[in-house]
Design a protein around this motif. Structure first.
Motif, PDB file in Angstrom:
ATOM      1  N   UNK A   1     -65.979 -53.331  26.671  1.00 50.10           N
ATOM      2  CA  UNK A   1     -67.338 -53.631  26.213  1.00 50.10           C
ATOM      3  C   UNK A   1     -67.388 -53.784  24.703  1.00 50.10           C
ATOM      4  N   UNK A   2     -66.701 -52.881  23.992  1.00 52.91           N
ATOM      5  CA  UNK A   2     -66.719 -52.914  22.529  1.00 52.91           C
ATOM      6  C   UNK A   2     -66.157 -54.226  22.006  1.00 52.91           C
ATOM      7  N   UNK A   3     -65.027 -54.654  22.573  1.00 53.64           N
ATOM      8  CA  UNK A   3     -64.417 -55.894  22.108  1.00 53.64           C
ATOM      9  C   UNK A   3     -65.280 -57.097  22.459  1.00 53.64           C
ATOM     10  N   UNK A   4     -65.939 -57.058  23.614  1.00 55.88           N
ATOM     11  CA  UNK A   4     -66.814 -58.177  23.986  1.00 55.88           C
ATOM     12  C   UNK A   4     -68.023 -58.262  23.062  1.00 55.88           C
ATOM     13  N   UNK A   5     -68.588 -57.145  22.666  1.00 53.57           N
ATOM     14  CA  UNK A   5     -69.785 -57.147  21.813  1.00 53.57           C
ATOM     15  C   UNK A   5     -69.442 -57.495  20.374  1.00 53.57           C
ATOM     16  N   UNK A   6     -68.412 -56.861  19.813  1.00 52.24           N
ATOM     17  CA  UNK A   6     -68.175 -56.940  18.369  1.00 52.24           C
ATOM     18  C   UNK A   6     -66.842 -57.567  17.972  1.00 52.24           C
ATOM     19  N   UNK A   7     -65.986 -57.840  18.927  1.00 51.79           N
ATOM     20  CA  UNK A   7     -64.687 -58.414  18.594  1.00 51.79           C
ATOM     21  C   UNK A   7     -63.606 -57.382  18.398  1.00 51.79           C
ATOM     22  N   UNK A   8     -64.002 -56.161  18.030  1.00 54.60           N
ATOM     23  CA  UNK A   8     -63.031 -55.072  17.858  1.00 54.60           C
ATOM     24  C   UNK A   8     -63.754 -53.744  18.034  1.00 54.60           C
ATOM     25  N   UNK A   9     -62.963 -52.718  18.361  1.00 54.25           N
ATOM     26  CA  UNK A   9     -63.569 -51.401  18.534  1.00 54.25           C
ATOM     27  C   UNK A   9     -64.117 -50.877  17.214  1.00 54.25           C
ATOM     28  N   UNK A  10     -63.389 -51.110  16.113  1.00 52.12           N
ATOM     29  CA  UNK A  10     -63.846 -50.612  14.809  1.00 52.12           C
ATOM     30  C   UNK A  10     -65.218 -51.168  14.441  1.00 52.12           C
ATOM     31  N   UNK A  11     -65.398 -52.467  14.645  1.00 51.67           N
ATOM     32  CA  UNK A  11     -66.683 -53.074  14.304  1.00 51.67           C
ATOM     33  C   UNK A  11     -67.777 -52.550  15.237  1.00 51.67           C
ATOM     34  N   UNK A  12     -67.436 -52.340  16.486  1.00 54.15           N
ATOM     35  CA  UNK A  12     -68.403 -51.804  17.446  1.00 54.15           C
ATOM     36  C   UNK A  12     -68.831 -50.388  17.044  1.00 54.15           C
ATOM     37  N   UNK A  13     -67.870 -49.584  16.576  1.00 53.68           N
ATOM     38  CA  UNK A  13     -68.191 -48.221  16.144  1.00 53.68           C
ATOM     39  C   UNK A  13     -69.155 -48.254  14.962  1.00 53.68           C
ATOM     40  N   UNK A  14     -69.003 -49.243  14.087  1.00 47.40           N
ATOM     41  CA  UNK A  14     -69.974 -49.387  12.992  1.00 47.40           C
ATOM     42  C   UNK A  14     -71.387 -49.586  13.539  1.00 47.40           C
ATOM     43  N   UNK A  15     -71.501 -50.383  14.603  1.00 49.67           N
ATOM     44  CA  UNK A  15     -72.805 -50.589  15.227  1.00 49.67           C
ATOM     45  C   UNK A  15     -73.321 -49.288  15.860  1.00 49.67           C
ATOM     46  N   UNK A  16     -72.430 -48.515  16.430  1.00 51.03           N
ATOM     47  CA  UNK A  16     -72.829 -47.224  17.001  1.00 51.03           C
ATOM     48  C   UNK A  16     -73.413 -46.315  15.927  1.00 51.03           C
TER      49      UNK A  16
END
Length: 356
Positions: free
Chosen positions: A199-214
């Protein structure tokens, strides 16, 4: 001649008497008219006098009212109006449950309708949310992916990395195409790490970027004592929160219909794929354990998400309905482990049972 003279005198006398009577009658008529006029004038005067008297009385009354309006009334003479009945939507006091009623070191219990705090045991102390982190992962994914039937491929790299880290898995394999819905249920029910990273990679392209959104979402919700470093909740010193902050997040998530449906589901079967021709049946074991313990006050436990690491201890976020109200409870740092007594389960049952 003499007789004629006598007759004439008689006639004159009679005329004189008639004239005298006419004068007398005229005087009487004039007198009566004057008397009547006087009576009328007197009556008019009496009417005017009465009117003047009434006006003076009314003026005095008005003056008295005005003076009273500007005169301070002693408190003991003030008549208090009855207070209106309390509307049904007004907050209803709750009985505070003592923190000693649960084993967990931290706990925060809230009534959803008005966010009334029912129990607060070290609710603002630092905890490691472990897989409870996935609650944030799921809501950020839901809010960014409108098509739940969209396909997402789980890569071999994701699977191999997470197996190496000893993460909990849903059971998907590298190269498998799943729907967003599959990954959401996999993240919640089986706490699958590969579902979260997919899910993280689909939303933001990478887990790190997704964690920033979190973390941006946490800041927006006022979770001031929370910081995430992964979407899976794997152990890390910088992955921390509090029971109160997690309750704020949990309450927010439950407003979302998709999240609520996933959270309260006891089973789900994933899509049919070549590696899994019948799909994978996911069963919410913690919800089964919670519902096996019937609440003695007639309430029901509607959903639950547990987590465990050595640093976090047993943790649980649960939802119950007691009477007409729903309650959420977040507990953390119990002394148990997956092979010991399930204190996080007994804590939820004990705490909910104490609600009247």
């Amino acid at each position: 001649m003499e007789q004629a003279s006598i007759n004439t005198n008689r006639r004159h006398q009679m005329e004189a008497r008639r004239a005298a009577r006419r004068k007398k009658k005229k005087r009487q008529t004039i007198f009566l008219c004057l008397l009547l006029l006087i009576i009328i004038l007197l009556m008019i005067l009496m009417v005017f006098k009465m009117l003047d008297s009434n006006n003076i009385h009314e003026i005095d009354q008005i003056k008295t009212v005005k003076e009273a309006a500007y005169t301070e009334v002693p408190p003991e003479n003030i008549v208090k109006e009855e207070e209106p009945p309390v509307p049904s939507s007004a907050p209803i006091p709750v009985s505070v449950i003592p923190g000693e009623s649960i084993h967990s070191a931290s706990g925060y219990l809230v009534r959803l309708r008005d966010q009334a705090v029912v129990m607060n045991k070290a609710g603002t102390e630092k905890i490691y949310p472990a897989p409870l982190t996935k609650i944030m992962t799921i809501i950020v994914a839901i809010e960014n992916l409108s098509n739940l039937d969209e396909n997402v491929m789980i890569s071999d790299e994701i699977i191999n990395t997470l197996y190496t880290q000893g993460a909990a898995m849903t059971g998907f394999v590298g190269g498998e195409n799943l729907t967003v819905r599959d990954l959401l249920y996999g993240s919640m029910i089986s706490s699958g790490a590969e579902s979260c990273v997919g899910l993280a990679q689909r939303v933001s392209g990478s887990e790190d970027e997704f964690v920033n959104q979190m973390n941006q979402k946490a800041d927006g919700l006022g979770m001031n004592n929370t910081h995430f470093v992964s979407c899976t909740g794997l152990p890390g010193d910088d992955n921390y929160s509090t029971c109160k902050d997690m309750a704020v997040l949990f309450e927010y998530c439950l407003r979302n219909d998709v999240f609520r449906e996933i959270f309260t589901s006891d089973t789900y079967t994933t899509s049919v794929t070549p590696p899994h021709p019948n799909g994978i049946v996911l069963k919410n074991s913690v919800l089964s354990e919670l519902t096996e313990n019937n609440l003695t006050n007639g309430g029901v436990i509607e959903g639950g998400k547990e987590s465990f690491t050595n640093s976090s201890g047993q943790c649980l976020a649960s939802l119950s309905k007691i009477g007409e109200d729903e309650y959420i409870l977040v507990t953390a740092k119990s002394d148990g482990n997956p092979k010991s007594e399930q204190y996080h389960i007994s804590d939820a049952v004990s705490a909910y049972n104490l609600i009247n």
